[in-house]
Structure formats: structure tokens, C-alpha cells
Design a protein around this motif. Structure first.
Motif, mmCIF file in Angstrom:
data_model
loop_
_atom_site.group_PDB
_atom_site.id
_atom_site.type_symbol
_atom_site.label_atom_id
_atom_site.label_comp_id
_atom_site.label_asym_id
_atom_site.label_seq_id
_atom_site.Cartn_x
_atom_site.Cartn_y
_atom_site.Cartn_z
ATOM 1 N N GLN A 121 0.838 -1.196 0.000
ATOM 2 C CA GLN A 121 0.000 0.000 0.000
ATOM 3 C C GLN A 121 0.876 1.250 0.000
ATOM 4 O O GLN A 121 1.865 1.335 0.722
ATOM 5 N N LEU A 122 0.507 2.258 -0.811
ATOM 6 C CA LEU A 122 1.266 3.499 -0.864
ATOM 7 C C LEU A 122 1.050 4.296 0.417
ATOM 8 O O LEU A 122 -0.082 4.611 0.781
ATOM 9 N N LEU A 123 2.159 4.629 1.085
ATOM 10 C CA LEU A 123 2.081 5.373 2.346
ATOM 11 C C LEU A 123 2.574 6.810 2.204
ATOM 12 O O LEU A 123 1.973 7.741 2.736
ATOM 13 N N PHE A 124 3.687 6.992 1.481
ATOM 14 C CA PHE A 124 4.287 8.310 1.320
ATOM 15 C C PHE A 124 4.828 8.437 -0.104
ATOM 16 O O PHE A 124 5.135 7.446 -0.773
ATOM 17 N N VAL A 125 4.970 9.695 -0.556
ATOM 18 C CA VAL A 125 5.679 9.983 -1.800
ATOM 19 C C VAL A 125 6.803 10.946 -1.449
ATOM 20 O O VAL A 125 6.566 12.022 -0.884
ATOM 21 N N LEU A 126 8.027 10.544 -1.779
ATOM 22 C CA LEU A 126 9.228 11.300 -1.449
ATOM 23 C C LEU A 126 9.878 11.784 -2.738
ATOM 24 O O LEU A 126 10.231 10.976 -3.596
ATOM 25 N N GLU A 127 10.030 13.094 -2.889
ATOM 26 C CA GLU A 127 10.683 13.640 -4.086
ATOM 27 C C GLU A 127 12.174 13.750 -3.830
ATOM 28 O O GLU A 127 12.608 14.336 -2.830
ATOM 29 N N ALA A 128 12.965 13.147 -4.733
ATOM 30 C CA ALA A 128 14.420 13.207 -4.621
ATOM 31 C C ALA A 128 15.027 13.148 -6.004
ATOM 32 O O ALA A 128 14.592 12.376 -6.853
ATOM 33 N N MET A 129 16.015 13.964 -6.256
ATOM 34 C CA MET A 129 16.744 13.975 -7.530
ATOM 35 C C MET A 129 15.788 14.111 -8.710
ATOM 36 O O MET A 129 15.889 13.409 -9.700
ATOM 37 N N LYS A 130 14.831 15.028 -8.593
ATOM 38 C CA LYS A 130 13.872 15.350 -9.649
ATOM 39 C C LYS A 130 12.893 14.219 -9.944
ATOM 40 O O LYS A 130 12.265 14.196 -10.993
ATOM 41 N N MET A 131 12.781 13.262 -9.042
ATOM 42 C CA MET A 131 11.880 12.136 -9.253
ATOM 43 C C MET A 131 11.018 11.927 -8.024
ATOM 44 O O MET A 131 11.479 12.104 -6.892
ATOM 45 N N GLU A 132 9.753 11.546 -8.262
ATOM 46 C CA GLU A 132 8.889 11.176 -7.152
ATOM 47 C C GLU A 132 9.055 9.680 -6.879
ATOM 48 O O GLU A 132 8.963 8.859 -7.798
ATOM 49 N N ASN A 133 9.289 9.348 -5.621
ATOM 50 C CA ASN A 133 9.560 7.968 -5.229
ATOM 51 C C ASN A 133 8.491 7.489 -4.256
ATOM 52 O O ASN A 133 8.394 7.989 -3.131
ATOM 53 N N PRO A 134 7.658 6.536 -4.674
ATOM 54 C CA PRO A 134 6.628 6.021 -3.783
ATOM 55 C C PRO A 134 7.244 5.157 -2.686
ATOM 56 O O PRO A 134 8.177 4.391 -2.918
ATOM 57 N N ILE A 135 6.723 5.276 -1.486
ATOM 58 C CA ILE A 135 7.153 4.447 -0.368
ATOM 59 C C ILE A 135 5.948 3.635 0.074
ATOM 60 O O ILE A 135 4.930 4.191 0.505
ATOM 61 N N HIS A 136 6.053 2.315 -0.077
ATOM 62 C CA HIS A 136 4.937 1.418 0.184
ATOM 63 C C HIS A 136 5.100 0.689 1.521
ATOM 64 O O HIS A 136 6.215 0.551 2.030
ATOM 65 N N ALA A 137 4.000 0.213 2.029
ATOM 66 C CA ALA A 137 4.039 -0.590 3.248
ATOM 67 C C ALA A 137 4.764 -1.897 2.965
ATOM 68 O O ALA A 137 4.413 -2.613 2.023
ATOM 69 N N PRO A 138 5.770 -2.235 3.742
ATOM 70 C CA PRO A 138 6.505 -3.485 3.507
ATOM 71 C C PRO A 138 5.722 -4.725 3.930
ATOM 72 O O PRO A 138 6.031 -5.821 3.497
ATOM 73 N N HIS A 139 4.707 -4.553 4.775
ATOM 74 C CA HIS A 139 3.892 -5.700 5.196
ATOM 75 C C HIS A 139 2.600 -5.194 5.827
ATOM 76 O O HIS A 139 2.420 -3.986 6.061
ATOM 77 N N ASP A 140 1.698 -6.091 6.100
ATOM 78 C CA ASP A 140 0.438 -5.733 6.764
ATOM 79 C C ASP A 140 0.707 -5.245 8.186
ATOM 80 O O ASP A 140 1.705 -5.614 8.814
ATOM 81 N N GLY A 141 -0.203 -4.423 8.690
ATOM 82 C CA GLY A 141 -0.082 -3.990 10.073
ATOM 83 C C GLY A 141 -0.901 -2.748 10.346
ATOM 84 O O GLY A 141 -1.679 -2.295 9.504
ATOM 85 N N VAL A 142 -0.726 -2.209 11.542
ATOM 86 C CA VAL A 142 -1.410 -0.988 11.962
ATOM 87 C C VAL A 142 -0.360 0.083 12.246
ATOM 88 O O VAL A 142 0.615 -0.164 12.959
#
Length: 583
Positions: free
Chosen positions: A537-558
Motif C-alpha cells: 500500500q502506498l504510504l508516502f511519496v518522497l521527491e528526490a533527484m527530480k523524481m517522485e519515489n513512492p514508499i509502500h508498506a513493507p507488510h500488513d499492520g497498523v
């Protein structure tokens, strides 16, 4: 010919232009941000101007400062390179208004062809085939949805003033419109200073083929062959070659003539590239880049021309040195080598210090680089380290030569795309040119490399709120290397370029914390404390070096806590969120 020019750019392209200036006896002036004061392009130039600190908007994108620098240092002309202000009509006009020569097309041509919506109108007038697209820029996501209802999915949202894959998002269906539109506008605004976008149909199995064109002030125009740039990730090219393999002579000629019709329609002067999508025996206008391209070396190797020198001569008022179109010899292939970690096909930015670069040597190999051993790839700019290019009398020989070259290219200290490029070239699909713009992302599984040799130990520390990794190496590594490795972590945690544990890999630590994989800016937060999340699941979007980098949940949880907000600028390793339970 000019006696002195200023290059309004940095990195590999600035170094490349300076090389031709030296060959022609033209003095060269570099501009740089304060962060780039020790960069290779600064060391290569005859003179250098510090444009100050801060983001690119305050230096590399500051038109007034750059034009004043050119005037103050006695430059007669300004070369924009590619990226930054290269396709900015206001910059071209400001250079001209200052009594200098802009080494590129006129402001009118940039406005007409560099602005993608206007370029489609010119293509229609020049009888060049077009994909279905919006009549102009789209004002909101509702217009995108209405276009999809009328023309079908998938769609492609594209920055009107963009290039290089920035501000471009694929829309598989109506449910993805909202996020894709917002992301495209946001990235276009960050990269080009204008968030205007338009939309067109997306061809699922198309190839990306482009034609190099040149015009002079005497109404001469030629096309210098074509290139295939279909091997892409995130709509950004990784492998380019000339000529495009597998095209019929009739299609090759038809595309070349279509490109020339565009050139003549706007009275184009200088170097440009007309890009097409090819599907079967049909081709469709994509866009025109009103500048020199990153991949211009493959055209140089098959034509025997120096395209930078040709730019300078044409801008100085000389006629084209070649008037016959489509004359090429052999085949050339280029691999872009970026500071990115290709593990898992993610190609996450991996800036940091370069301990050493060893470039391969060979009669038909060329290494164009923006960095040398000891330089640092900053997270402030794009990730291109250099380009390795090979020529051969035929395509198979060029591929084999480039594979040998990649095996001999050693870059220590950061993760790079060297291994990914080698794997791609060795596939049967690439060898048989059975590729499309989606091939790399949908059909290629990049192998996980062997783990890097482990250092004897490593501590992770915070100093005044900033995250550092302090590696401890064996006695065989000089102590100076240990000190260099203790930079703020920007995704280069291992000394070896094959390291995979650090760069670009978002992990949950043993205490259940989720940390930023690289330095950057949070542009979107899609999770809140108390949310249940599933793996992927997409949690955050981090912009670095002119690119948007999606950060996803590595596993299920709360998620128990979220520690960042939109707009936060973070060093690598910063705490993003915590799971309710340690994992």
C-alpha cells in the motif's frame, strides 16, 4: 565562430560542451550553485561563476543571474545544454535581448514546439499523424475523466512544458485519474516551474523512436537518422541506440520526412529531436525537443559528426556542414549510468560520494561523464553519472562491445544502473528488438546481485537530529575512506557499488520503525496514525533527484504514529512512521 561562450548547465552535458569548446579553441564559462563549487564541470571550464546557494530556482534556473554572468564575463553566446532552462522561451529571449546569441532555436520556435499542446497543432498542420489527445491543457481531473470516457483507457497525462519523463503519469483506468493528475501536476511544477498538463491516449505496445533534425538560418534542414529509446523506466530512458532496429526503409524515410515538415513549418534553426510512437507500420507524433538530447552521442557515432560543434557553427551564422539526410554508418548503443539502485526494478535514487570510477578503454567505446573519482552525486539534481556508448559495424557487434565495456566500468561508493544495463542488453528480447516502452517494467526481472562484502561492523547514529551511518572497514581499507564514508547517508551506505542493503530500500527496523530510504522532500502523505495497511500500500511519496519515489508498506499492520507532514525536507534515515508492533 565564437571566442567565448557560457554554458548554463551542469554535470555531464556541461562537461561534454566544454570538450568541444576546447577542440574549437572557444573559451568556456561555467555557472554553478554553491553546492556545486567543486564539481567536474567547474573544474573543466576556463572560468566559473558562483550563482549562489539555495535550490535550483535560485541559481541554475535564475535567468537574470545567468544572463548577467554571461555579460560580465564577456561571453558572446549561451549554450543551455539539456534540462533546466534549455527549453525555456523566456530564457532564450532574455539572452537575445542582452545582445548575446542563444545556441538553440528562437524563442518563438521553443514556445511553439517546446510547449507540447502547441506542438500538436503544428504537427496537425504539417500532416504528421497524431494520437487522440486533449485540444489543449486540461484544467482539472474531471477533464481527464471526460477524455477517458470519450477515447478509452489507458491514458497518459503529460507536462505541457516538460521532458525527460518528468510530469508524466500513466492512467490505467478511471479509478487512477485523481492520483495520477495530482502527481503529474506536482512533479511538472517542481521540475519546470509550470504545472500545466495535457492528456492523450497511451499505446500499450509502442516503441519510442525519434529523429535527429538540424536547421540553419539559410532555410536548410536535414534529418540525421533515427534512434530507438524504448527501454525506459518511469518514462525515462535507460538504453538508446541508432539507428532504430527493425524499421522498414519506407517507414524510416517517412518519419524523417515528417520530422522535416515540422522543422520547415516553424522555420526551425539549430538542433532538435522529433519523437514518435511506433506501433506496427504506423507512427504518431509524440513531441519535439528543442534542444540537444541526452542520447545525441549515438547519432554522432553513426554520422561521424560532432553535434555540439554543429550547434555552435549554426548559431554563429554558418550553414549546415551536411545537407544530405539519413546517411549513417553502422550502429551505436548508449547506456545511461545513473546513481540509482535498480534492485527490485525500483530504480531508487542513490546519491552519495563516489570513491572511484574506472572507465573501460576501447577503440569503439566512449565514456561521457559528469563525475570523476572523489566527486559526490548530490541529491539536489538528477541522477545521471555518465553515459557509456559503443559503436559497431552492425547492431550485434555494438551490443557485444557495450557489454564488454559495461563489464569494465567500475564505479565504487554508490549504487548504479550498470548491472541493470548489462542484464537488459543480454536478453533475447533486446537482441531481437522485441521491445516497447513498457517492456522493461512489465517483462524484465532484474536479478538480485550478490550481497556486498559485509564490513566488520556498522553503527547507526543520530547527531543533532540527522541520521548517519558509520561503517567500520577491515585493516586493508585506509582510514581516509572510513571518514569519507561517514557522510550523511544519502543512500550509499556501502562502500561497494554492488551494495543493496542501503540505497533506495525502505525497510521496517526491528523496533517497527519505517525510515526514509533517501534524502528528499515529502510531497504526499497517504496514511494516518491508527490506519490499518496492507503490504504494498502506498504510504508516502518522497521527491528526490527530480523524481517522485513512492514508499509502500513493507507488510500488513497498523500504523501507530506518523512523524512527517507534506513539505518536510528530510535526510535519509529519517523516521516516517511506526507500526503498532515491532517486526
Amino acid at each position: 565562430m565564437f571566442t567565448k561562450i557560457l554554458v548554463a548547465n551542469r554535470g555531464e552535458i556541461a562537461v561534454r560542451i566544454f570538450r568541444t569548446c576546447a577542440d574549437l579553441g572557444v573559451a568556456a564559462v561555467a555557472v554553478h550553485s554553491s553546492a556545486d563549487a567543486g564539481a567536474l564541470h567547474v573544474r573543466t571550464a576556463d572560468e566559473a561563476v558562483d550563482l549562489g546557494d539555495g535550490p535550483a530556482s535560485e541559481n541554475y534556473l535564475n535567468i537574470a543571474k545567468i544572463v548577467q554572468a554571461a555579460v560580465d564575463h564577456g561571453a558572446e553566446a549561451v549554450h543551455p545544454g539539456y534540462g533546466f532552462l534549455a527549453e525555456n522561451a523566456a530564457f532564450a529571449q532574455a539572452v537575445t535581448d542582452a545582445g548575446l546569441v542563444f545556441i538553440g532555436p528562437s524563442a518563438h520556435a521553443i514556445t511553439t514546439m517546446g510547449e507540447k499542446v502547441a506542438a500538436r497543432a503544428v504537427a496537425a498542420a504539417a500532416a504528421v499523424p497524431l494520437l487522440p489527445g486533449s485540444a489543449g491543457a486540461v484544467a482539472d481531473e474531471d477533464e481527464v475523466t471526460r477524455f477517458g470516457e470519450a477515447h478509452g483507457y489507458p491514458l497518459l497525462i503529460k507536462a505541457s512544458f516538460g521532458g525527460g519523463g518528468r510530469g508524466m503519469r500513466q492512467v490505467p483506468g478511471p479509478d487512477e485519474v485523481t492520483d495520477a493528475y495530482a502527481s503529474a501536476v506536482r512533479e511538472a511544477t517542481a521540475a519546470f516551474g509550470d504545472g500545466e498538463v495535457y492528456v492523450e491516449r497511451f499505446l500499450v505496445d509502442a516503441r519510442h523512436v525519434e529523429v535527429q533534425v538540424f536547421g540553419d538560418s539559410y532555410a536548410n534542414a536535414v534529418y540525421l537518422g533515427d534512434r530507438d529509446c524504448s527501454v525506459q523506466r518511469r518514462h525515462q530512458k535507460l538504453i538508446e541506440e541508432a539507428p532504430a532496429a527493425g524499421l522498414s526503409d519506407a517507414m524510416r524515410a517517412a518519419m524523417g520526412e515528417a520530422a522535416l515538415r515540422l522543422v520547415r513549418e516553424v522555420g526551425y534553426v539549430g538542433a532538435g529531436t522529433v519523437e514518435f510512437l511506433v506501433e506496427g507500420e504506423s507512427f504518431y507524433f509524440l513531441e519535439m525537443n528543442t534542444r540537444i538530447q541526452v542520447e545525441h552521442p549515438v547519432t554522432e557515432l553513426v554520422t561521424g559528426m560532432d553535434l555540439i560543434a554543429e550547434q555552435l557553427r549554426v548559431a554563429a551564422g554558418e550553414p549546415l556542414s551536411r545537407t544530405e539526410s539519413g546517411v549513417t554508418n553502422g550502429a551505436a548503443i548508449e547506456a545511461r549510468i545513473n546513481a540509482e539502485d535498480p534492485a527490485g526494478g525500483l530504480f531508487r535514487p542513490a546519491p552519495g560520494p563516489i570513491y572511484s570510477i574506472t572507465a573501460p578503454q576501447g577503440e569503439h567505446l566512449r565514456w561521457d561523464a559528469g563525475y570523476e573519482s572523489g566527486d559526490e552525486v548530490l541529491p539536489l539534481y538528477d541522477s545521471l553519472v555518465g553515459k557509456l556508448i559503443a559503436w559497431g559495424p552492425d547492431r550485434d557487434t555494438a551490443i557485444d562491445t557495450l557489454l564488454v565495456g559495461l563489464d569494465g566500468l567500475k564505479i565504487e561508493g554508490i549504487a548504479t544502473t550498470v548491472s541493470a544495463a548489462a542484464h537488459i542488453l543480454a536478453t533475447e528480447d533486446f537482441r531481437s528488438a522485441n521491445i516497447s516502452t513498457r517492456w522493461l517494467e512489465t517483462s524484465v526481472t532484474l536479478p538480485e546481485p550478490e550481497p556486498a562484502e559485509e564490513p566488520l561492523g556498522r553503527d547507526e547514529v543520530y547527531v543533532q537530529g540527522r541520521y548517519f551511518r558509520i561503517p567500520v572497514f577491515s585493516d586493508g581499507v585506509r582510514s581516509g575512506a572510513v571518514v569519507t564514508a561517514a557522510h550523511e547517508d544519502s543512500g550509499n551506505g556501502e562502500r561497494r557499488s554492488t551494495a543493496r542493503r542501503g540505497p533506495g530500500r525502505t525497510k521496517v527496523a526491528g523496533d517497527g520503525t519505517l525510515k526514509a530510504p533517501m534524502q528528499g522532500t515529502i510531497v504526499e502523505v497517504k496514511v494516518a496514525a491508527g490506519d490499518s495497511v496492507v503490504a504494498g500500500q502506498l504510504l508516502f511519496v518522497l521527491e528526490a533527484m527530480k523524481m517522485e519515489n513512492p514508499i509502500h508498506a513493507p507488510h500488513d499492520g497498523v500504523i501507530s504514529t506518523v512523524s512527517v507532514a507534506q513539505g518536510d525536507s528530510l535526510p535519509a534515515g529519517s523516521l516516517l512512521a511506526e507500526y503498532a508492533e515491532a517486526v
